[in-house]
Design a protein around this motif. Sequence first.
Motif, short mmCIF file in Angstrom:
data_model
loop_
_atom_site.label_atom_id
_atom_site.label_comp_id
_atom_site.label_asym_id
_atom_site.label_seq_id
_atom_site.Cartn_x
_atom_site.Cartn_y
_atom_site.Cartn_z
N TYR A 176 1.36 5.24 -5.62
CA TYR A 176 0.59 5.47 -4.40
C TYR A 176 0.43 4.21 -3.56
N THR A 177 0.58 3.05 -4.17
CA THR A 177 0.41 1.79 -3.44
C THR A 177 1.75 1.20 -3.03
N ALA A 178 2.82 1.98 -3.09
CA ALA A 178 4.14 1.47 -2.74
C ALA A 178 4.15 0.94 -1.32
N TYR A 179 5.00 -0.02 -1.09
CA TYR A 179 5.07 -0.69 0.22
C TYR A 179 5.30 0.32 1.33
N GLU A 180 6.22 1.27 1.14
CA GLU A 180 6.54 2.21 2.20
C GLU A 180 5.41 3.19 2.48
N TYR A 181 4.41 3.25 1.59
CA TYR A 181 3.24 4.09 1.82
C TYR A 181 2.06 3.28 2.34
N GLY A 182 2.32 2.08 2.82
CA GLY A 182 1.29 1.26 3.42
C GLY A 182 0.71 0.21 2.49
N GLY A 183 1.09 0.24 1.20
CA GLY A 183 0.62 -0.76 0.25
C GLY A 183 -0.84 -0.64 -0.13
N ILE A 184 -1.46 0.52 0.14
CA ILE A 184 -2.86 0.72 -0.23
C ILE A 184 -2.97 1.95 -1.13
N ASP A 185 -4.06 2.04 -1.88
CA ASP A 185 -4.25 3.14 -2.81
C ASP A 185 -4.85 4.34 -2.09
N ALA B 72 15.06 9.09 -8.49
CA ALA B 72 14.92 9.61 -9.84
C ALA B 72 15.86 8.90 -10.81
N PHE B 73 17.05 8.55 -10.32
CA PHE B 73 18.06 7.93 -11.18
C PHE B 73 17.80 6.45 -11.41
N MET B 74 17.30 5.78 -10.37
CA MET B 74 17.14 4.34 -10.42
C MET B 74 15.79 3.98 -9.81
N PRO B 75 14.70 4.11 -10.56
CA PRO B 75 13.36 3.87 -10.01
C PRO B 75 13.27 2.50 -9.38
N ARG B 76 12.50 2.46 -8.29
CA ARG B 76 12.35 1.21 -7.56
C ARG B 76 11.29 0.33 -8.20
N GLU B 77 11.43 -0.97 -7.99
CA GLU B 77 10.44 -1.92 -8.46
C GLU B 77 9.65 -2.43 -7.25
N ASN B 78 8.39 -2.72 -7.48
CA ASN B 78 7.61 -3.35 -6.41
C ASN B 78 8.17 -4.74 -6.14
N PHE C 28 0.84 14.83 -2.12
CA PHE C 28 0.69 13.49 -1.55
C PHE C 28 1.43 13.35 -0.23
N ALA C 29 2.54 14.08 -0.05
CA ALA C 29 3.29 14.01 1.20
C ALA C 29 2.44 14.47 2.38
N THR C 30 1.52 15.44 2.16
CA THR C 30 0.66 15.89 3.25
C THR C 30 -0.36 14.81 3.61
N GLN C 31 -0.80 14.04 2.62
CA GLN C 31 -1.72 12.94 2.91
C GLN C 31 -1.07 11.92 3.82
N LEU C 32 0.16 11.54 3.51
CA LEU C 32 0.88 10.58 4.35
C LEU C 32 1.13 11.15 5.74
N ALA C 33 1.56 12.40 5.80
CA ALA C 33 1.87 13.01 7.10
C ALA C 33 0.62 13.10 7.97
N TRP C 34 -0.51 13.49 7.38
CA TRP C 34 -1.73 13.62 8.18
C TRP C 34 -2.25 12.25 8.61
N TRP C 35 -2.07 11.25 7.79
CA TRP C 35 -2.44 9.89 8.17
C TRP C 35 -1.72 9.51 9.46
N ARG C 36 -0.42 9.76 9.50
CA ARG C 36 0.35 9.45 10.70
C ARG C 36 -0.08 10.33 11.87
#
Length: 483
Positions: A243-252, A189-195, A377-385
């Motif tokens: 939603y397409t962040a690298y740590e989320y698999g890089g897909i939408d 929140a303090f320092m948003p990440r860049e792709n 969105f966290a449930t989407q990632l968790a269920w994917w795994r």
Amino acid sequence: MRGVVIEAVDFGGLLASSHRTFLGVCTPHHNRLCQGASVEAMEKVTALIRSGRVDVSAGPGARLACDEERGLFRVDGPVTGAARYADVLVDARVHGFDAERDVMPLYPNLLRRGIVRKWANPGLNEPDFIPGGLDLTPQFHPVRADDRVESPITFLGPPSEGVMYHQIGALRPNKDHHVIRDILCWIHAFMPRENSSPARGAAARGAAARGAAARGVNGAAARGRSDDEGTRKEPLMSTTIDYTAYEYGGIDVPERLKEIRAAHERLRAAVAEITEEGAREAVHLPGWTRGHVLIHLADLSRAFARQARYAAQGRTIEVFDGGRPTRNRRIEELHDRPIEWLREQLDEGLTALEESWDALGPDGWERPCAYRNSPLFATQLAWWRESELHTVDLAVGRSSKEWSTALSSHVVSFLTVRLPEGLVLTAKDTGEEWSTAAEGVAPVAVRGSLVSLAAWICGRPHPAVPVVDGDPAAALPELNAWP
């Protein structure tokens, strides 16, 4: 136990009167037992006592009084009968945070201008409990007096006490600790990440993804007052989820949901082939059979479907009625039911999840839910795994070598917390890298295909095992506990 306490207490999980007792009675005892002064500090105090420089002869329960005739403070020991005099009194206690009463002008001024407000645990047929800390979202943004979120500002530490049980003194290194997750979420929140390119800082991003999923994926809030049904009414708040962040698999989202739907079809087909005897066969998970895996997937899919339904209504509800103990008890009680019943339970759960997700609007994934106080969105990632990993656990055709690149990358990023210090993981087929090595220290290099790294870090079998420092005979490092 700390993690259990956090889940119970944070964001008004206790009734107002219980919360008051918890902070006033339970927390001091807990702190003394679990977070007392270190051995090194007490050895120094002991040395000062033995040398006569510190006098503790007043004993326990000492009382302070003023001796006006002598112009001194008097310390009386009701147990020892000793009386000692002092000309200086030092109040060495760390007082609890109260934004309104702070001696510095910052917090009182913020309150006066309505930029922040104090958090209150609403009383049900009893007075509200107002500990003194600020009303914050799970991303540590303050809630203004007019209910808006002041997203450019973040707070961490004492101002968060009350709405959260932060306990920074309980922080432990190399552990999946809630304070670490809080800090990572605050950093986002303090320092948003860049792709950036996948090979840069992947370990940090992987750990950060875990923190984000634990207390909100980069931005939604989970707060509100309870209604008569034990749920919470939640205001929809904008987020900054990439939603397409690298740590989320890089897909939408659509592509990720397509992978999940395919996993559902594989699950349905696989379960149709499991016999009654096959359902009782052990899998590689300790103490589990295929029946354990099936009832777990059935219950979790229904639980996540409920999270989506309530989120769509602007409400939150706990993931499992009765929490994790109920979830564990159901698995143990129901895993040996007939295979036909287990098939029906799983199919009903998958269908319920698909329908609830199909009904979400465009902003649905940003709505707050009770799963780790996160956006849905966290449930989407968790269920994917969960769906992909447990399909492999069933050992009925699908193997880890068939995982997609996106899933494998997400699994490694999510589980970097399992890596011991001093490692560098390198996916030789994609060039991705995750590091826990300190700067200037020669790391242990673990190399393999991306999928083999994902299988190793999540404890699933794979025909190709990663190699340590180029030596196929070298043992792989021992991983930390699953988060």
